[in-house]
Design a protein around this motif. Structure first.
Motif, PDB file in Angstrom:
ATOM      1  N   THR A 234       0.848  -1.183   0.000  1.00 41.42           N
ATOM      2  CA  THR A 234       0.000   0.000   0.000  1.00 41.42           C
ATOM      3  C   THR A 234       0.888   1.238   0.000  1.00 41.42           C
ATOM      4  OG1 THR A 234      -0.124   0.113   2.424  1.00 41.42           O
ATOM      5  CG2 THR A 234      -1.810  -1.193   1.301  1.00 41.42           C
ATOM      6  N   GLY A 235       0.395   2.334  -0.567  1.00 46.18           N
ATOM      7  CA  GLY A 235       1.174   3.565  -0.612  1.00 46.18           C
ATOM      8  C   GLY A 235       2.065   3.614  -1.837  1.00 46.18           C
ATOM      9  N   GLU A 236       2.856   4.660  -1.933  1.00 46.21           N
ATOM     10  CA  GLU A 236       3.762   4.846  -3.062  1.00 46.21           C
ATOM     11  C   GLU A 236       5.178   4.447  -2.657  1.00 46.21           C
ATOM     12  OE1 GLU A 236       3.527   8.758  -4.626  1.00 46.21           O
ATOM     13  OE2 GLU A 236       1.377   8.649  -5.065  1.00 46.21           O
ATOM     14  N   TRP A 237       5.787   3.582  -3.483  1.00 50.57           N
ATOM     15  CA  TRP A 237       7.118   3.071  -3.198  1.00 50.57           C
ATOM     16  C   TRP A 237       7.986   3.200  -4.447  1.00 50.57           C
ATOM     17  CZ3 TRP A 237       8.581   0.243   1.375  1.00 50.57           C
ATOM     18  CH2 TRP A 237       7.547   0.065   2.295  1.00 50.57           C
ATOM     19  N   SER A 238       9.241   3.519  -4.256  1.00 54.50           N
ATOM     20  CA  SER A 238      10.194   3.454  -5.354  1.00 54.50           C
ATOM     21  C   SER A 238      10.643   2.011  -5.488  1.00 54.50           C
ATOM     22  CB  SER A 238      11.405   4.351  -5.074  1.00 54.50           C
ATOM     23  OG  SER A 238      12.147   3.846  -3.969  1.00 54.50           O
ATOM     24  N   SER A 239      11.164   1.663  -6.654  1.00 56.50           N
ATOM     25  CA  SER A 239      11.629   0.288  -6.875  1.00 56.50           C
ATOM     26  C   SER A 239      12.726  -0.096  -5.887  1.00 56.50           C
ATOM     27  CB  SER A 239      12.145   0.133  -8.310  1.00 56.50           C
ATOM     28  OG  SER A 239      11.115   0.347  -9.242  1.00 56.50           O
ATOM     29  N   ALA A 240      13.644   0.845  -5.618  1.00 53.35           N
ATOM     30  CA  ALA A 240      14.738   0.570  -4.690  1.00 53.35           C
ATOM     31  C   ALA A 240      14.212   0.340  -3.283  1.00 53.35           C
ATOM     32  CB  ALA A 240      15.742   1.722  -4.701  1.00 53.35           C
ATOM     33  N   ARG A 241      13.218   1.146  -2.884  1.00 50.63           N
ATOM     34  CA  ARG A 241      12.666   1.009  -1.529  1.00 50.63           C
ATOM     35  C   ARG A 241      11.892  -0.299  -1.388  1.00 50.63           C
ATOM     36  NH1 ARG A 241      11.639   4.723   2.519  1.00 50.63           N
ATOM     37  NH2 ARG A 241      13.546   5.688   1.762  1.00 50.63           N
ATOM     38  N   ILE A 242      11.154  -0.689  -2.419  1.00 43.78           N
ATOM     39  CA  ILE A 242      10.436  -1.966  -2.374  1.00 43.78           C
ATOM     40  C   ILE A 242      11.413  -3.124  -2.238  1.00 43.78           C
ATOM     41  CG2 ILE A 242       9.126  -3.618  -3.775  1.00 43.78           C
ATOM     42  CD1 ILE A 242       7.434  -1.374  -4.789  1.00 43.78           C
ATOM     43  N   ASN A 243      12.500  -3.087  -2.999  1.00 41.69           N
ATOM     44  CA  ASN A 243      13.491  -4.150  -2.939  1.00 41.69           C
ATOM     45  C   ASN A 243      14.102  -4.257  -1.544  1.00 41.69           C
ATOM     46  OD1 ASN A 243      15.326  -6.157  -4.288  1.00 41.69           O
ATOM     47  ND2 ASN A 243      16.862  -4.665  -3.626  1.00 41.69           N
ATOM     48  N   GLU A 244      14.414  -3.113  -0.941  1.00 42.76           N
ATOM     49  CA  GLU A 244      14.985  -3.113   0.407  1.00 42.76           C
ATOM     50  C   GLU A 244      13.992  -3.672   1.419  1.00 42.76           C
ATOM     51  OE1 GLU A 244      16.996  -0.033   3.665  1.00 42.76           O
ATOM     52  OE2 GLU A 244      16.106   0.740   1.800  1.00 42.76           O
ATOM     53  N   ALA A 245      12.725  -3.255   1.308  1.00 42.65           N
ATOM     54  CA  ALA A 245      11.701  -3.730   2.242  1.00 42.65           C
ATOM     55  C   ALA A 245      11.461  -5.228   2.088  1.00 42.65           C
ATOM     56  CB  ALA A 245      10.402  -2.960   2.021  1.00 42.65           C
ATOM     57  N   MET A 246      11.454  -5.710   0.853  1.00 44.81           N
ATOM     58  CA  MET A 246      11.241  -7.135   0.619  1.00 44.81           C
ATOM     59  C   MET A 246      12.375  -7.969   1.195  1.00 44.81           C
ATOM     60  SD  MET A 246       9.638  -7.307  -3.242  1.00 44.81           S
ATOM     61  CE  MET A 246       9.638  -9.101  -3.228  1.00 44.81           C
ATOM     62  N   GLN A 247      13.605  -7.509   1.024  1.00 37.87           N
ATOM     63  CA  GLN A 247      14.740  -8.242   1.576  1.00 37.87           C
ATOM     64  C   GLN A 247      14.688  -8.285   3.102  1.00 37.87           C
ATOM     65  OE1 GLN A 247      16.872 -10.153  -0.073  1.00 37.87           O
ATOM     66  NE2 GLN A 247      15.692  -9.612  -1.895  1.00 37.87           N
ATOM     67  N   LEU A 248      14.293  -7.187   3.709  1.00 38.13           N
ATOM     68  CA  LEU A 248      14.142  -7.160   5.167  1.00 38.13           C
ATOM     69  C   LEU A 248      13.102  -8.182   5.614  1.00 38.13           C
ATOM     70  CD1 LEU A 248      14.177  -3.326   5.985  1.00 38.13           C
ATOM     71  CD2 LEU A 248      15.833  -5.013   6.784  1.00 38.13           C
ATOM     72  N   CYS A 249      11.951  -8.197   4.930  1.00 40.87           N
ATOM     73  CA  CYS A 249      10.874  -9.108   5.300  1.00 40.87           C
ATOM     74  C   CYS A 249      11.260 -10.568   5.081  1.00 40.87           C
ATOM     75  CB  CYS A 249       9.615  -8.775   4.500  1.00 40.87           C
ATOM     76  SG  CYS A 249       8.744  -7.286   5.028  1.00 40.87           S
ATOM     77  N   LEU A 250      11.883 -10.858   3.948  1.00 37.97           N
ATOM     78  CA  LEU A 250      12.257 -12.245   3.654  1.00 37.97           C
ATOM     79  C   LEU A 250      13.282 -12.775   4.651  1.00 37.97           C
ATOM     80  CD1 LEU A 250      12.465 -12.081  -0.245  1.00 37.97           C
ATOM     81  CD2 LEU A 250      10.804 -13.376   1.112  1.00 37.97           C
ATOM     82  N   ASP A 251      14.225 -11.930   5.028  1.00 40.49           N
ATOM     83  CA  ASP A 251      15.230 -12.345   6.007  1.00 40.49           C
ATOM     84  C   ASP A 251      14.573 -12.589   7.361  1.00 40.49           C
ATOM     85  OD1 ASP A 251      17.619 -12.995   7.133  1.00 40.49           O
ATOM     86  OD2 ASP A 251      18.472 -10.982   7.099  1.00 40.49           O
ATOM     87  N   ALA A 252      13.661 -11.686   7.734  1.00 41.51           N
ATOM     88  CA  ALA A 252      12.964 -11.841   9.015  1.00 41.51           C
ATOM     89  C   ALA A 252      12.056 -13.072   8.992  1.00 41.51           C
ATOM     90  CB  ALA A 252      12.149 -10.589   9.328  1.00 41.51           C
ATOM     91  N   CYS A 253      11.408 -13.348   7.850  1.00 44.58           N
ATOM     92  CA  CYS A 253      10.559 -14.535   7.733  1.00 44.58           C
ATOM     93  C   CYS A 253      11.373 -15.810   7.932  1.00 44.58           C
ATOM     94  CB  CYS A 253       9.870 -14.562   6.367  1.00 44.58           C
ATOM     95  SG  CYS A 253       8.432 -13.485   6.203  1.00 44.58           S
ATOM     96  N   SER A 254      12.583 -15.819   7.409  1.00 43.83           N
ATOM     97  CA  SER A 254      13.460 -16.973   7.579  1.00 43.83           C
ATOM     98  C   SER A 254      13.762 -17.218   9.055  1.00 43.83           C
ATOM     99  CB  SER A 254      14.757 -16.759   6.801  1.00 43.83           C
ATOM    100  OG  SER A 254      15.650 -17.836   6.996  1.00 43.83           O
ATOM    101  N   LYS A 255      14.048 -16.135   9.779  1.00 43.93           N
ATOM    102  CA  LYS A 255      14.333 -16.250  11.211  1.00 43.93           C
ATOM    103  C   LYS A 255      13.074 -16.651  11.982  1.00 43.93           C
ATOM    104  CE  LYS A 255      18.514 -14.632  10.471  1.00 43.93           C
ATOM    105  NZ  LYS A 255      18.861 -13.242  10.791  1.00 43.93           N
ATOM    106  N   LEU A 256      11.936 -16.068  11.592  1.00 46.45           N
ATOM    107  CA  LEU A 256      10.678 -16.392  12.271  1.00 46.45           C
ATOM    108  C   LEU A 256      10.297 -17.852  12.037  1.00 46.45           C
ATOM    109  CD1 LEU A 256       8.205 -15.541  13.874  1.00 46.45           C
ATOM    110  CD2 LEU A 256       7.183 -14.672  11.760  1.00 46.45           C
ATOM    111  N   GLY A 257      10.549 -18.357  10.827  1.00 46.78           N
ATOM    112  CA  GLY A 257      10.264 -19.759  10.532  1.00 46.78           C
ATOM    113  C   GLY A 257      11.010 -20.702  11.463  1.00 46.78           C
ATOM    114  N   LYS A 258      12.244 -20.350  11.815  1.00 46.28           N
ATOM    115  CA  LYS A 258      13.018 -21.175  12.739  1.00 46.28           C
ATOM    116  C   LYS A 258      12.398 -21.179  14.133  1.00 46.28           C
ATOM    117  CE  LYS A 258      17.397 -20.418  10.297  1.00 46.28           C
ATOM    118  NZ  LYS A 258      18.749 -19.828  10.352  1.00 46.28           N
TER     119      LYS A 258
END
Length: 258
Positions: free
Chosen positions: A218-242
């Motif tokens: 939701t909201g307006e995101w630049s491509s660079a900001r979306i990529n950074e946010a996705m990497q943060l979430c994916l890394d955190a999801c990996s840790k949360l899965g453990k």
């Protein structure tokens, strides 16, 4: 008969810092800004899980992330009332609701119908529906207290409840959100932060398979900001899965005790 409940101590699952140099997250006027609960911008709340929370259900789980408290019950597989003809795959029904006291402001909760639909989409791809043909699995999620990032907590808790019920999964489903607050990205936002966010990004994924089951922006995101946010979430999801798998292992060990 339900197995012995398993309780895990709160565990952190914050993403690892990116070793590459990044432009500063702060502008000159933001240097003294701190999150209301004192966490760093890329620091998640401690995650607490417990399975076997509802004895009457086939499987259940309770999750507590800061002030966000969720309980999920799973029933089935049971004969599908809607299946008029034989189906090679099972059906998944999801329902998300909030207690009347979930939010400090009455009525200030998410659209429950939309949340139920999104929960279905987030979980369906992880469930081996062919293992229970012509039957239905019902997932009931109840938000006891709305403290921010409610939907990601609901998804993670529901995934754990499905596993506790013995439903065949390709992998657990973990979910994490990021809010954009001015020049800053904050992970796992609380309610106060969500109310001021310029945009949000929620990722639900199967950590072991590194597959995204749902992405909501939701909201307006630049491509660079979306990529950074996705990497943060994916890394955190990996840790949360453990953390989630650790909870299931403790539950299995507890059920084997005499």
């Amino acid at each position: 008969m339900a197995g012995k409940a398993s309780t895990t101590t709160p565990s952190t699952y914050s993403p690892s810092p990116n070793q590459r140099k990044r432009p500063p997250l702060f502008k000159d006027g933001d240097l003294d800004w701190v999150r209301p609960d004192g966490r760093g911008f890329h620091q998640c709340r401690p995650a607490f899980f417990r399975t076997g929370a509802v004895n009457a259900a086939a499987g259940s789980a309770y999750a507590e992330f800061g002030n966000t408290k969720v309980i999920v019950s799973v029933f089935g597989p049971r004969e599908s009332k809607k299946a008029m003809m034989y189906s090679d795959i099972g059906r998944l029904n999801c329902n998300v609701s909030y207690t009347t006291f979930a939010s400090a402001v009455r009525g200030q909760v998410s659209d429950q119908k939309e949340s139920s639909s999104m929960l279905h989409k987030a979980l369906e791809g992880a469930i081996r529906l062919e293992t229970f043909p012509k039957t239905t699995v019902d997932v009931f999620a109840l938000v006891l207290e709305s403290g921010g990032s409610d939907f990601p907590v609901v998804i993670s808790c529901a995934s754990l409840a499905l596993a506790d019920a013995g439903i065949m999964l390709y992998d657990l489903v973990a979910a994490v959100s990021v809010s954009c607050l001015g020049p800053n990205l904050v992970i796992d936002p609380i309610s106060e932060e969500e109310s001021y966010q310029d945009g949000s990004l929620v990722i639900t994924c199967m950590p072991s398979r590194y597959e995204v089951t749902q992405l909501t922006i939701t909201g307006e995101w630049s491509s660079a900001r979306i990529n950074e946010a996705m990497q943060l979430c994916l890394d955190a999801c990996s840790k949360l899965g453990k953390v989630m798998r650790s909870c299931l292992k403790e539950a299995a060990s507890a059920s084997e005790e005499p």
